[in-house]
Design a protein around this motif. Sequence first.
Motif, mmCIF file in Angstrom:
data_model
loop_
_atom_site.group_PDB
_atom_site.id
_atom_site.type_symbol
_atom_site.label_atom_id
_atom_site.label_comp_id
_atom_site.label_asym_id
_atom_site.label_seq_id
_atom_site.Cartn_x
_atom_site.Cartn_y
_atom_site.Cartn_z
ATOM 1 N N SER A 170 0.808 -1.229 0.000
ATOM 2 C CA SER A 170 0.000 0.000 0.000
ATOM 3 C C SER A 170 0.836 1.271 0.000
ATOM 4 C CB SER A 170 -0.937 0.007 1.223
ATOM 5 O OG SER A 170 -0.222 0.341 2.403
ATOM 6 N N ILE A 227 -8.226 4.998 -2.043
ATOM 7 C CA ILE A 227 -9.079 4.188 -2.910
ATOM 8 C C ILE A 227 -8.274 3.094 -3.607
ATOM 9 C CG2 ILE A 227 -8.870 5.697 -4.938
ATOM 10 C CD1 ILE A 227 -11.898 5.063 -5.430
ATOM 11 N N GLU A 278 -7.522 0.247 -1.130
ATOM 12 C CA GLU A 278 -8.654 -0.680 -1.024
ATOM 13 C C GLU A 278 -8.673 -1.656 -2.191
ATOM 14 O OE1 GLU A 278 -12.438 1.085 -0.326
ATOM 15 O OE2 GLU A 278 -11.751 2.274 1.373
ATOM 16 N N GLN A 279 -8.376 -1.160 -3.390
ATOM 17 C CA GLN A 279 -8.348 -2.030 -4.570
ATOM 18 C C GLN A 279 -7.256 -3.091 -4.445
ATOM 19 O OE1 GLN A 279 -8.053 0.186 -8.227
ATOM 20 N NE2 GLN A 279 -9.856 1.417 -7.780
ATOM 21 N N GLN A 335 -8.246 -5.694 -1.952
ATOM 22 C CA GLN A 335 -9.280 -6.553 -2.511
ATOM 23 C C GLN A 335 -8.657 -7.603 -3.429
ATOM 24 O OE1 GLN A 335 -12.800 -6.590 -1.885
ATOM 25 N NE2 GLN A 335 -12.344 -8.566 -2.846
ATOM 26 N N MET A 344 -5.780 -2.348 7.492
ATOM 27 C CA MET A 344 -6.056 -3.112 6.281
ATOM 28 C C MET A 344 -5.465 -4.524 6.374
ATOM 29 S SD MET A 344 -7.929 -1.229 4.348
ATOM 30 C CE MET A 344 -7.852 -2.049 2.759
#
Length: 245
Positions: free
Chosen positions: A173, A179, A182-183, A186, A207
């Motif tokens: 990260s 945003i 988060e992608q 995921q 996270m």
Amino acid sequence: MSNEDRATNAEAMLSVYNINVWYGAIHAIKSVSFDVREGEIVALIGANGAGKSTTLKTVSGLLRSQTGSITFLGDDIMHTPADKLVGRGLAQVPEGRRVFLEMSVEENLEMGAYTQPKTSVAPGIARVYDAFPRLKERRRQVAGTLSGGEQQMLAMGRALMSNPKLLMLDEPSMGLAPILIEQIFQIIEDLHRSGSTILLVEQNAQMALSIATRAYVMETGKVTLTGTGAELLVNDDVRRAYLGG
């Protein structure tokens, strides 16, 4: 470490026991032990400078421990050169991504398959494009023109081209907008659901713990706490130190 702990470690895909690493006179890693079992996401969390990335570099052969053992799939890899570990099924996505900036997306992916037979390259690229549709859209684009998030996706896709049994991610990260973070997380969850075993080094504790099977907290080169991701998310000490709670 108890006999029971050692027995558990013997069953692990990756077993790290009592490693110590120095940078000159600085004792950077202090008697660190942990394990990763097949099918897990294991996170190493902690503040900047806690020793997380140094630990990962020691596992991947870029640094050497002066004590202990590192076992992968039952084999001692303490003295195996870093480039040989990829062929054994251990792949690392380095901190800072380090893609080949002047090559296209697809050329970067092909470079990741250097340990694989030529017949597996095209199917491997197809699998990466399934996992990262944005890379397929940009397959002819020069990697240096990609956004930071896209370069992180490319670095992860390139590592997957070696068909690893264990995927190690170092601060995925870092430097990304919320945003995009988060992608990326995921995608890590999706890879895990599709069967990948993952060792995740991450400063973003919230996270990391939200997706981790288990996690180890590192402070000043030591493991100070371990538990499931869910347990550590609600641990008062962890919340105060890393989650702003």
